[in-house]
Design an enzyme around this catalytic site. Structure first.
Site, short mmCIF file in Angstrom:
data_model
loop_
_atom_site.label_atom_id
_atom_site.label_comp_id
_atom_site.label_asym_id
_atom_site.label_seq_id
_atom_site.Cartn_x
_atom_site.Cartn_y
_atom_site.Cartn_z
N PRO A 17 0.85 -1.20 0.00
CG PRO A 17 0.08 -0.96 2.21
CD PRO A 17 0.82 -1.91 1.30
CG MET A 18 3.60 2.27 -1.63
SD MET A 18 4.86 2.05 -2.90
CE MET A 18 3.96 0.98 -4.06
CB CYS A 102 2.39 5.20 7.84
SG CYS A 102 2.77 6.74 6.94
CE LYS A 143 3.87 -2.61 4.34
NZ LYS A 143 4.78 -1.58 4.84
CG ASN A 206 7.51 -4.07 2.87
OD1 ASN A 206 7.21 -3.07 3.52
ND2 ASN A 206 7.74 -4.02 1.59
N GLY A 207 10.66 -4.82 2.39
CA GLY A 207 11.80 -3.93 2.54
C GLY A 207 12.95 -4.29 1.63
CG ASP A 208 16.08 -2.28 1.40
OD1 ASP A 208 15.41 -1.27 1.11
OD2 ASP A 208 17.00 -2.28 2.25
N GLY A 230 7.28 -2.60 -2.57
CA GLY A 230 6.73 -1.25 -2.54
C GLY A 230 7.40 -0.33 -3.54
NE ARG A 231 11.14 2.71 -0.31
CZ ARG A 231 12.37 2.86 0.16
NH1 ARG A 231 13.02 4.00 -0.04
NH2 ARG A 231 12.96 1.88 0.82
#
Length: 320
Positions: A17-18, A102, A143, A206-208, A230-231
């Site tokens: 989610p972003m 967040c 999350k 999640n992450g990288d 995500g990103r």
């Protein structure tokens, strides 16, 4: 891997989610590219219970993108429960997710999102309230992050407590709130949560994660049930695909993303909405003297103007 009765298949990759990114158009594109489940932009519960039009619009879901999760955030258990009921009534999501992660200042410093990591009893009260309100209708997930800062990395204990509240799956971003998005994500604690013999709900890491191969490494090394990206989706929604795509195919996907945004909004706003993806796309890296082309792309105000620039880029890339 399943969440409640939602079967996501083996080794699923999920779209994170972003805010101002994961609208219906982008979610649909990522589903077509291979994302097993997609998440909405996060929705403010205070605005939802006041029936604010902009927040209600975020609840729009189409059948083609399912399974889809709607994510909510807030700081009051009763308000969060009321908002959860509104989400279920309006969107009928496959999963309802609570944002406890967040790190953005305007959210966290007001006691919502990752700010709740400073107040675990309140965080758990919110989880229980939402599960009690809608858990019989839809799986409720959460999350979060490792903790507020390096001295308070509470995730191993917190994960058990969330499970006890009835949370059906837990996504963990491998940073603390104080790190924001700096340094490298630490997956070791995510692995500790997953290997905890008392944990039985799915754990999503999640992450990288920037590629399918990196996701596979996370599955193999840390044993997670799913990986959330995500990103790294900015400018490359094909990151979910296990197929080898050509440069021409990738450029066509970016053009389709622009057209989808234009169709859902209008030409001007649709182009604006697509710019961050175009600017971030690794597809354009390495082109000599690209700075002026990038500026022209970001200044384009019509689809024809933008596509003319992109087609020139296509010719450059294909001639390399």
């Amino acid at each position: 891997m399943t969440i409640g009765n939602v079967d996501l298949g083996p080794r699923p990759l999920l779209l994170a989610p972003m805010e101002d990114v994961t609208d219906i158009g982008f979610r649909l594109l990522c589903r077509r590219m291979g994302a097993a489940m997609v998440y909405s932009e996060f929705v403010n519960c205070d605005a939802l219970v006041r029936m604010v039009k902009q927040s209600l619009k975020k609840l729009e879901v189409c059948d083609e993108e399912r399974p889809v999760a709607i994510q909510i955030y807030g700081k009051d258990p009763a308000t969060m429960a009321d908002a959860a009921r509104i989400v279920v009534e309006h969107a009928h999501p496959d999963v309802l997710d609570i944002n406890f992660g967040c790190p953005v200042k305007k959210i966290a410093t007001k006691g919502a999102g990752a700010g709740l990591l400073q107040d675990p009893p309140k965080l758990l009260a919110i989880a229980r309230a939402v599960v009690d309100a809608v858990g019989h209708q839809v799986p409720v997930t959460a999350k979060t992050r490792l903790g507020w800062d390096q001295e308070h990395r509470i995730i191993v204990t917190l994960a058990e407590q969330l499970q006890d509240c009835g949370i059906a799956a837990l996504t963990i971003h491998g940073r603390t709130r104080s790190q924001l998005y700096s340094d490298h994500a630490d997956w070791t604690l995510i692995g500790q949560v997953k290997s905890n013999p008392r944990m039985h709900i799915p754990i999503i890491g999640n992450g990288d994660i920037h590629s399918v191969s990196e996701a596979d490494h996370a599955f193999d090394t840390y044993g997670v049930d799913a990986v959330m990206i995500g990103r790294a989706t900015f400018g490359q929604p094909w990151v979910f695909s296990r197929q080898q795509l050509t440069i021409a195919q990738k450029i066509d996907i970016l053009k389709q993303q622009v057209l989808t945004s234009v169709q859902r909004l209008d030409e001007y706003r649709g182009i604006l909405h697509s710019r961050r993806h175009l600017a971030a796309s690794p597809l354009f890296k390495g082109i000599p003297d690209f700075r002026q082309t990038r500026i022209a792309m970001l200044r384009a105000e019509t689809v024809n103007e933008l596509f003319s620039i992109i087609d020139d880029i296509r010719a450059t890339k294909l001639c390399d």
